[in-house]
Design an enzyme around this catalytic site. Structure first.
Site, PDB file in Angstrom:
ATOM      1  N   GLY A 184      -3.109   4.200  -3.253  1.00 31.25           N
ATOM      2  CA  GLY A 184      -2.457   3.365  -4.041  1.00 31.25           C
ATOM      3  C   GLY A 184      -1.509   2.188  -3.821  1.00 31.25           C
ATOM      4  O   GLY A 184      -1.317   1.989  -2.752  1.00 31.25           O
ATOM      5  N   VAL A 209       0.739  -1.089   0.017  1.00 29.77           N
ATOM      6  CA  VAL A 209      -0.002   0.059   0.031  1.00 29.77           C
ATOM      7  C   VAL A 209       0.834   1.101  -0.124  1.00 29.77           C
ATOM      8  O   VAL A 209       1.869   1.221   0.762  1.00 29.77           O
ATOM      9  CB  VAL A 209      -0.898   0.093   1.214  1.00 29.77           C
ATOM     10  CG1 VAL A 209      -1.491   1.213   1.478  1.00 29.77           C
ATOM     11  CG2 VAL A 209      -1.950  -1.254   1.422  1.00 29.77           C
ATOM     12  N   LYS A 210       0.507   2.194  -0.937  1.00 34.36           N
ATOM     13  CA  LYS A 210       1.215   3.467  -0.904  1.00 34.36           C
ATOM     14  C   LYS A 210       0.938   4.173   0.436  1.00 34.36           C
ATOM     15  O   LYS A 210      -0.253   4.600   0.594  1.00 34.36           O
ATOM     16  CB  LYS A 210       0.838   4.129  -2.273  1.00 34.36           C
ATOM     17  CG  LYS A 210       1.844   5.230  -2.616  1.00 34.36           C
ATOM     18  CD  LYS A 210       1.366   5.700  -3.967  1.00 34.36           C
ATOM     19  CE  LYS A 210       2.131   7.192  -4.458  1.00 34.36           C
ATOM     20  NZ  LYS A 210       1.956   7.907  -3.273  1.00 34.36           N
ATOM     21  N   GLU A 211       1.989   4.328   1.064  1.00 32.61           N
ATOM     22  CA  GLU A 211       1.587   4.781   2.546  1.00 32.61           C
ATOM     23  C   GLU A 211       1.445   6.524   2.241  1.00 32.61           C
ATOM     24  O   GLU A 211       1.954   6.915   1.063  1.00 32.61           O
ATOM     25  CB  GLU A 211       2.702   4.695   3.611  1.00 32.61           C
ATOM     26  CG  GLU A 211       2.740   3.275   3.885  1.00 32.61           C
ATOM     27  CD  GLU A 211       1.507   2.882   4.822  1.00 32.61           C
ATOM     28  OE1 GLU A 211       0.874   3.662   5.342  1.00 32.61           O
ATOM     29  OE2 GLU A 211       1.157   1.792   4.935  1.00 32.61           O
TER      30      GLU A 211
END
Ligand code: GTP
Ligand code: MG
Length: 830
Positions: free
Chosen positions: A275, A121-123
């Site tokens: 994202g 998961v795009k932090e």
């Protein structure tokens, strides 16, 4: 699942690092000297113990260029106590969204990458780098800086360092333990700082969730090498830090399916998500080695809706009307809810403005309706909201600029690259009602062009308001995009320097600003007037809130770079405008800007009070015939006619090629894919009728076409590659070898055209035919050293020997494909 079990390790080679630093130094600042290269900014930071580290920063779009000394985004170097150059901190290689660059197009991802794929998961915080220096101290940085900052209480780097301390305390270790360990590994720890108390981003992190999320460990090397996820996790556990969630996949089609499914809602594992980052290995081609490589998959909604809510909420707190164009109904509803809350709870608004309680408010609203953000988006899509993704026409580009910023240069380059419409205010030939004429012309150009560039300074809100209103009256669905040449007051001196240099060296090569023959002081005064009246874009208020998109560019840098930013932004916002067409290559962009800078206006006028337009125009006409008047400075040389050709539509050719090769075996399609992957397919396709090089052998034909061109040009108001006529182009077959590929074509009936010649009186018949042995369209060449005209040699061989074992490939074009071609004279670039 194929895991890489062991941690990678390579020591730094000090000589290599010194070279890297030299190379970066060489590109520092001085942007104008290396338009084909990249530019670097260096910042030196002093550390608490008096030593220094240097941060190296490149512009985002530079990372798309080939042959950079490093692609590291986030790079810090320093001198060791032993006097060696050393990388202290190394970020990831810059990575791109799917479809954003050639390499991240799915077709290429499928072909050139291998698993295991780690999807994380795009932090949603800010990036923090942690590394160890040779004296055993720990260095904590944000992307491009470290230590305290004068303008904020607590810098990102400092907030990151506090979290490192907290995490280490939980496992009873010290910062110097970590420093030594990281330096032994020759590695940088990469983390996301997520802490709503420090800085609230759009996605919520509770107290328990806050902290440093370790998502990578990179070797401190110029080239990118990074740890596999399971070893990153192990390290995070060992040092008391937080881990990121990731999903493993071996199969790229499953990766895509997974992402597409999550993207439908933007929700994963019960959380709204920005994202994913996909980590894998990629190679340039079959013979290149596999290297670590990332790309991202950004979710657009509901994240963007939340951001809109946040901005609107701040607007109403500030007593301004909220401005929004998307998610209209739900946003209204949300804002009503927010207003009520603020009335009931007095302290809330103030806190919100300080970025606290943003998420709470949103969640309370969603809870009150019993829906999630994802539900709302789904319902909207079912209701048929038009997304910017689906825009395919009716876009007006509105520069906001002053004189000499490069508006016309960018506009012409776009015309050359995409065939869009362009109209210059300087070409309005009246003195009264110029604004109306200008807007009307833009509207009428929209009928035949998907995008039109409204070339005027539009530097005041009044002008923007007039343009937007007048166009919207007749065309309500137009989207306006601001091309905003940012004019910060603090930056006025460099802007003056850049624009004056351009305008003064342009000389008389302009319709209204003729720096060659007018007093320079007068020109500078006019330019100053524009600078002082300049009103920057302010989308929180009319008329600028009408802009669908604002693209900020820098008037002091090369138009080449600005062009790239403009195209990138348009491409990512309105992909539909670029549907079915190859995006231009960097060298196409170079060529288009070069071409644009050779621009010669086809008339001149004096807009000053008492100026005599007629006289000026006559002078100009004379000037075209005799080419020079006395005591007039030398005008730029008129570009020479390079060739006459029949242009056919690039999207058609590309889709025909794709369809022809789609079902071929790998061997047959090999060269075509090679051209595609190497971006070696032409951006523009034409059948050459006659090239300047063969003019002397076919003098009569050459002169005839030139005369026709001259005649049409007189009437073509500003367009100097006007259409001379139409001609059907029958596609017969595709022929290639290992160097070049082309279509063999037949010119249908070699259309005969009757057109007025130069004098505008007599008429003449022209028969369009090619002087080449075989009429053809070059598709592409294997590399830059191979010129398109080599198609002639290939076709000669093919005529003599046919295809097959001699290495010549051949495919017939099925069906009776006749494209409508446009006959034009194409001007050279010198
Ligand atoms: P006005 O129409 O006078 O308001 O100017 P403009 O904003 O249209 O600027 P234009 O595109 O005409 O650029 C001004 C001059 O600078 C022209 O002679 C261009 O050829 C030149 N120019 C534009 N961009 C660049 C650049 O990136 N590098 C260099 N060296 N010259 C440039
Ligand atoms: Mg101009």
């Amino acid at each position: 699942m194929a895991h890489r079990e062991t941690a990678p390790y390579t020591a730094q080679n000090p000589r290599e690092i010194t070279q890297l630093i030299h190379s970066l130094e060489g590109h520092k600042g001085n942007k104008s000297k290396n338009s084909g290269g990249f530019s670097v900014r260096k910042h030196t930071f002093e550390l608490p113990n008096g030593r220094t580290v240097d941060s190296w920063k490149m512009s985002d779009w530079d990372y798309k260029k080939a042959n950079l000394p490093t692609y590291a985004r986030g790079l810090f170097t320093y001198k060791t106590l032993a006097g060696n150059d050393e990388i202290a901190v190394r970020g990831y290689d810059k990575f791109f969204n799917h479809g954003e660059v050639r390499k991240t197009e799915w077709r290429n991802v499928e072909q050139n990458t291998r698993g295991p794929y780690e999807l994380s998961v795009k932090e949603n915080g800010c990036i923090i780098f942690v590394a160890g220096l040779d004296d055993g101290t720990l260095l904590v940085c944000s992307k491009h800086s470290t230590g305290a900052r004068a303008d904020v209480e607590l810098s990102h780097a400092m907030a990151g360092e506090r979290w490192v301390e907290r995490h280490l305390a939980t496992v009873g270790r010290t910062k110097s333990d970590l420093a030594r360990r990281l330096r032994d590994m020759n590695a940088t720890l990469v983390a996301e700082l997520c802490d709503d108390d420090f800085e609230e981003h759009v996605l919520a992190y509770s107290k328990e969730e806050a902290g440093l999320y370790i998502h990578g460990i990179n070797l401190n090397l110029p080239e990118f090498a990074t740890y596999p996820g399971h070893l990153v996790d192990k390290f995070a556990d060992e040092w008391g830090m937080k881990k990121v969630i990731y999903v493993m996949e071996d199969d790229i089609t499953k990766v895509k399916k997974f992402l597409d499914t999550v993207a439908e809602t933007g929700n994963y594992n019960g959380r709204d998500t920005e994202g994913f980052v996909i980590r894998c290995q990629a190679r340039e081609n079959e013979h290149s080695p596999w290297v670590d490589w990332f790309f991202k998959y950004k979710f657009e909604e509901p994240y963007l809706m939340y951001r809109q809510w946040r901005e609107c909420t701040k607007a109403i707190i500030g007593g301004k009307p909220p401005r929004y164009k998307k998610h209209v109904n739900i946003t209204k509803e949300y804002l009503d809810f927010a207003r009520q809350k603020f009335v009931k709870n007095q302290g809330l608004a103030k806190k919100y403005n300080q970025n606290h309680g943003i998420i709470r408010l949103r969640e309370e609203f969603l809870a009150s309706r019993g829906t999630t953000g994802a539900d709302i988006i789904r319902q909207e899509m079912e209701g048929g909201d038009v997304d910017s993704k689906d825009v395919v026409r009716n876009v007006v580009l509105v520069p906001i600029a002053t004189i000499g910023c490069g508006k016309t240069t960018i506009a012409l380059a776009l015309v050359k690259l995409f065939g869009w419409g362009h109209f210059q205010n300087d070409n309005v030939k009246t003195k009264k009602g110029r604004g109306q004429v200008f807007a009307d012309t833009i509207s009428s150009l929209l009928v035949t062009n998907p995008v039109v560039f409204a070339d005027r300074n539009n530097h005041q809100k009044r002008e923007r308001d007039q343009l937007i209103n007048d166009i919207s009256k007749t065309m309500p669905n137009v989207r306006f995009v601001a091309i905003h040449y940012v004019h910060d007051r603090a930056n006025f001196e460099p802007i003056r320097a850049a624009t004056r240099a351009r305008v003064l060296s342009r000389g008389d090569n302009h319709q209204t600003i003729q720096a060659g023959s007018k007093d320079q002081g007068e020109i500078i005064e006019i330019m100053e007037g524009f600078m002082h009246r300049f009103q920057p874009v302010d989308t929180s208020d009319a008329p600028d809130d009408h802009f669908d998109l604002v693209i900020d560019i820098d008037p002091t840098i090369e138009s080449r770079e600005n062009l790239e930013v403009v195209i990138e932004k348009l491409h990512s916002t309105y992909p539909g405008l670029f549907r079915d067409r190859e995006m231009p290559t960097p060298s196409d962009l170079d060529a288009a800007v070069q071409w644009a800078m050779e621009y010669q206006p086809d008339f001149k006028m004096d807009l000053s009070r008492g100026g005599n337009n007629r006289g000026q125009n006559q002078n100009q006409n004379q000037n075209q015939n005799t080419n020079k008047r006395q005591n007039e400075p030398k005008p730029k040389k008129q570009p020479k006619m390079e060739y006459f050709g029949i242009r056919v539509q690039a999207p058609r050719i590309n889709s025909i090629l794709e369809a022809m090769f789609r079902d071929q075996d790998a061997q047959t399609a090999k060269f075509f894919r090679h051209l595609q992957n190497g971006r070696r397919i032409q951006a523009e396709f034409h059948v050459t009728l006659i090239h300047r090089a063969s003019a002397s052998q076919h003098q009569q034909y050459w002169e005839k076409l030139n005369a026709l061109h001259g005649g049409v040009m007189q009437q073509a108001n500003g367009n100097w590659e006007p259409e001379l006529g139409k001609c059907g182009v029958h596609l017969e077959r595709v022929i290639w070898d290992e160097r070049i590929m082309c279509f063999v074509v037949r010119l249908n009936g070699a259309a005969t055209l009757t057109a007025s010649n130069e004098t505008g009186k007599a008429t003449e018949e022209v028969n369009f035919e090619t002087v080449n042995a075989v009429a053809h369209i070059t598709v592409g060449t294997a590399d830059q050293s191979i010129k398109p005209k080599e198609s002639n040699d290939l076709l000669q061989r093919w005529l003599n020997e046919g295809s097959g074992p001699n290495g010549i490939g051949e495919l017939a074009v099925k069906g009776n494909l006749v494209l409508e071609g446009s006959v034009r004279g194409v001007l050279g670039r010198s």
